[in-house]
Motif scaffolding. Structure first.
Motif, PDB file in Angstrom:
ATOM      1  N   UNK A  37       6.020  27.335  -7.336  1.00  0.00           N
ATOM      2  CA  UNK A  37       7.262  27.111  -8.065  1.00  0.00           C
ATOM      3  C   UNK A  37       8.431  27.376  -7.118  1.00  0.00           C
ATOM      4  N   UNK A  38       9.394  26.452  -7.111  1.00  0.00           N
ATOM      5  CA  UNK A  38      10.603  26.585  -6.284  1.00  0.00           C
ATOM      6  C   UNK A  38      11.792  26.638  -7.236  1.00  0.00           C
TER       7      UNK A  38
ATOM      8  N   UNK B 268      11.489  34.376 -17.088  1.00  0.00           N
ATOM      9  CA  UNK B 268      10.932  33.360 -17.980  1.00  0.00           C
ATOM     10  C   UNK B 268      10.340  32.198 -17.194  1.00  0.00           C
ATOM     11  N   UNK B 269      11.105  31.702 -16.213  1.00  0.00           N
ATOM     12  CA  UNK B 269      10.645  30.539 -15.446  1.00  0.00           C
ATOM     13  C   UNK B 269       9.364  30.833 -14.669  1.00  0.00           C
ATOM     14  N   UNK B 270       9.319  32.002 -14.041  1.00  0.00           N
ATOM     15  CA  UNK B 270       8.140  32.332 -13.243  1.00  0.00           C
ATOM     16  C   UNK B 270       6.916  32.515 -14.135  1.00  0.00           C
ATOM     17  N   UNK B 271       7.092  33.205 -15.257  1.00  0.00           N
ATOM     18  CA  UNK B 271       5.967  33.411 -16.179  1.00  0.00           C
ATOM     19  C   UNK B 271       5.483  32.078 -16.745  1.00  0.00           C
ATOM     20  N   UNK B 272       6.413  31.233 -17.161  1.00  0.00           N
ATOM     21  CA  UNK B 272       6.045  29.939 -17.742  1.00  0.00           C
ATOM     22  C   UNK B 272       5.397  29.012 -16.719  1.00  0.00           C
ATOM     23  N   UNK B 273       5.631  29.268 -15.436  1.00  0.00           N
ATOM     24  CA  UNK B 273       5.035  28.416 -14.399  1.00  0.00           C
ATOM     25  C   UNK B 273       3.544  28.670 -14.234  1.00  0.00           C
TER      26      UNK B 273
ATOM     27  N   UNK C  71      20.605  35.189   0.952  1.00  0.00           N
ATOM     28  CA  UNK C  71      21.358  36.348   1.405  1.00  0.00           C
ATOM     29  C   UNK C  71      21.100  37.573   0.554  1.00  0.00           C
ATOM     30  N   UNK C  72      22.049  38.498   0.599  1.00  0.00           N
ATOM     31  CA  UNK C  72      21.880  39.756  -0.103  1.00  0.00           C
ATOM     32  C   UNK C  72      21.745  39.617  -1.603  1.00  0.00           C
ATOM     33  N   UNK C  73      22.491  38.697  -2.192  1.00  0.00           N
ATOM     34  CA  UNK C  73      22.404  38.479  -3.635  1.00  0.00           C
ATOM     35  C   UNK C  73      20.993  38.029  -4.016  1.00  0.00           C
ATOM     36  N   UNK C  74      20.487  37.035  -3.308  1.00  0.00           N
ATOM     37  CA  UNK C  74      19.143  36.526  -3.592  1.00  0.00           C
ATOM     38  C   UNK C  74      18.087  37.600  -3.356  1.00  0.00           C
ATOM     39  N   UNK C  75      18.211  38.334  -2.268  1.00  0.00           N
ATOM     40  CA  UNK C  75      17.240  39.376  -1.973  1.00  0.00           C
ATOM     41  C   UNK C  75      17.220  40.469  -3.024  1.00  0.00           C
ATOM     42  N   UNK C  76      18.413  40.908  -3.447  1.00  0.00           N
ATOM     43  CA  UNK C  76      18.498  41.955  -4.484  1.00  0.00           C
ATOM     44  C   UNK C  76      17.926  41.466  -5.808  1.00  0.00           C
ATOM     45  N   UNK C  77      18.306  40.258  -6.182  1.00  0.00           N
ATOM     46  CA  UNK C  77      17.881  39.706  -7.466  1.00  0.00           C
ATOM     47  C   UNK C  77      16.388  39.385  -7.471  1.00  0.00           C
ATOM     48  N   UNK C  78      15.911  38.697  -6.450  1.00  0.00           N
ATOM     49  CA  UNK C  78      14.487  38.343  -6.380  1.00  0.00           C
ATOM     50  C   UNK C  78      13.621  39.587  -6.273  1.00  0.00           C
ATOM     51  N   UNK C  79      14.089  40.570  -5.514  1.00  0.00           N
ATOM     52  CA  UNK C  79      13.345  41.821  -5.413  1.00  0.00           C
ATOM     53  C   UNK C  79      13.260  42.537  -6.749  1.00  0.00           C
ATOM     54  N   UNK C  80      14.349  42.514  -7.507  1.00  0.00           N
ATOM     55  CA  UNK C  80      14.368  43.128  -8.834  1.00  0.00           C
ATOM     56  C   UNK C  80      13.380  42.426  -9.759  1.00  0.00           C
ATOM     57  N   UNK C  81      13.391  41.099  -9.742  1.00  0.00           N
ATOM     58  CA  UNK C  81      12.464  40.324 -10.562  1.00  0.00           C
ATOM     59  C   UNK C  81      11.015  40.624 -10.155  1.00  0.00           C
ATOM     60  N   UNK C  82      10.750  40.657  -8.851  1.00  0.00           N
ATOM     61  CA  UNK C  82       9.388  40.945  -8.369  1.00  0.00           C
ATOM     62  C   UNK C  82       8.918  42.327  -8.799  1.00  0.00           C
ATOM     63  N   UNK C  83       9.835  43.288  -8.851  1.00  0.00           N
ATOM     64  CA  UNK C  83       9.457  44.648  -9.232  1.00  0.00           C
ATOM     65  C   UNK C  83       9.112  44.751 -10.714  1.00  0.00           C
ATOM     66  N   UNK C  84       9.691  43.871 -11.536  1.00  0.00           N
ATOM     67  CA  UNK C  84       9.455  43.898 -12.980  1.00  0.00           C
ATOM     68  C   UNK C  84       8.259  43.049 -13.402  1.00  0.00           C
ATOM     69  N   UNK C  85       8.078  41.931 -12.731  1.00  0.00           N
ATOM     70  CA  UNK C  85       7.069  40.962 -13.151  1.00  0.00           C
ATOM     71  C   UNK C  85       5.660  41.541 -13.016  1.00  0.00           C
TER      72      UNK C  85
END
Length: 362
Positions: free
Chosen positions: A67-68, A88-93, A106-120
């Motif tokens: 998924x991209x 939602x998108x990652x789970x539904x994929x 950048x930093x925004x993507x890294x912080x946000x994606x890291x947060x999502x990865x920690x929860x998923x």
């Protein structure tokens, strides 16, 4: 390519640094995760300029993009609503708990994606692929993830370490001049707090650093990563010495939040470093020549030291939401010399107000 290992309790992880490294990203991701499919959370600009190269590198290594998902640039994306949407998108994929998430941006993507990865699924493998100066020299290393909440930066988040960090300074060539120069503030911060040799290198070669030459930048990125890895290894959860990496961020974060997107993070940090140096000078900690050298370098790199017209009282209120506040007291990072900093447990408000006035007056 040079490699720095971040040594933490679970064995740590490598940070690979090298100009042109993107062609080998897939190989290193495969080695670090042992997986054949990934989810990519990509900043829209990183995807536009470098997405094809990343996909080609992944294909070469036999990795399928399951998924991209592209994320709008800017601090507004670091929100609970955006994190909720990504979950939602990652789970539904159909991704599972072993599917790595690649944070590409950048930093925004890294912080946000890291947060999502920690929860998923209570934690899925994370790979950081920083594409901005700030992300390469600072935010991608150390496991801090998070979103902005209740008007404060990064106040909701987690410590969640990646499996590997892949930093290619050639990716910085597509940044705007403003974004590139803003990122250099974090390099100056590392020099001011931990690496006097790096600070002197910047002072002595301003021209090359302001023109974004990947070969010049690679050693600087490596020096920053080395410095941060050493600090994170000693204080992973930001309980003690790691707080010195927040130099310039106390007032800087407050100014950034109140600018409502008008200031880049690095621009706000530069203003915050000016404020911190003035606080240190006022309380007799920071010699005036240290402040002058710092501010001269920041100015030569094209960074402003003030934000005229900002609401002083609003900045003071924002300080109360700073993550370094302990027992209702704002702890403050001050520099004693170039390359030497420490955290001060309490600064009288009159000195904070004085510094805020100096960085906001016309």
């Amino acid at each position: 390519m040079e490699t720095v290992r971040v040594a933490i309790g679970d064995g740590g992880y490598p940070v690979h640094v090298g100009a042109g490294l993107i062609s080998e990203f897939g190989k290193h991701i495969r080695e670090a995760t042992q997986r054949e499919r990934v989810v990519v959370l990509a900043d829209v600009n990183a995807a536009k300029f470098h997405g094809a190269k990343l996909k080609r590198s992944l294909r070469t290594a036999g990795i399928k993009v399951h998924k991209w998902i592209e994320i709008p640039s800017g601090e507004r994306s670091k929100s609970w609503s955006r994190a909720h949407s990504l979950l939602n998108e990652v789970i539904e994929s159909g991704a599972d708990r072993w599917t790595p998430i690649l944070a590409f941006g950048g930093g925004v993507t890294g912080d946000l994606a890291g947060f999502v990865a920690s929860l998923l699924f209570r934690g899925v493998p994370l790979v950081q692929i920083p594409t901005t100066v700030i992300a390469q020299v600072d935010s991608s290393v150390g496991g801090k993830t998070g979103i902005n909440f209740a008007g404060a930066k990064n106040i909701v988040g987690s410590f969640y370490q990646p499996k590997v960090v892949l930093a290619d300074p050639s990716l910085l060539l597509t940044l705007s001049e403003r974004d590139y120069r803003a990122g250099l503030a974090e390099v100056v911060k590392i020099g001011m707090t931990l690496r006097p040799d790096l600070f002197e290198r910047l002072e002595g070669d301003v021209l090359h650093f302001t023109t974004c030459d990947p070969e010049t930048l690679a050693p600087a990125v490596l020096a920053c990563v080395e410095a941060k890895a050493e600090v994170v290894g000693r204080d992973e959860k930001d309980q003690d010495v790691r707080s010195i990496l927040n130099y310039g961020h106390t007032i800087g974060h407050a100014v950034e939040a109140l600018s409502l997107g008008k200031l880049r993070h690095g621009e706000a940090v530069a203003i915050g470093m000016n404020a911190a140096a003035r606080v240190g000078e006022a309380v007799g900690i920071t010699p005036s020549e240290v402040r002058i050298r710092q501010n001269t370098l920041l100015s030569e790199l094209g960074l402003k030291l003030t934000y005229p017209g900002a609401d002083n009282r609003a900045i003071a209120r924002k300080l109360k939401l700073d993550k370094k506040v302990r027992d209702k007291r704002t702890r403050f990072v001050l520099t004693l010399q170039i390359g030497g900093a420490s955290v001060w447990p309490h600064i009288p408000e009159k000195y904070l107000r004085g510094a805020i006035r100096k960085v906001t007056r016309a």
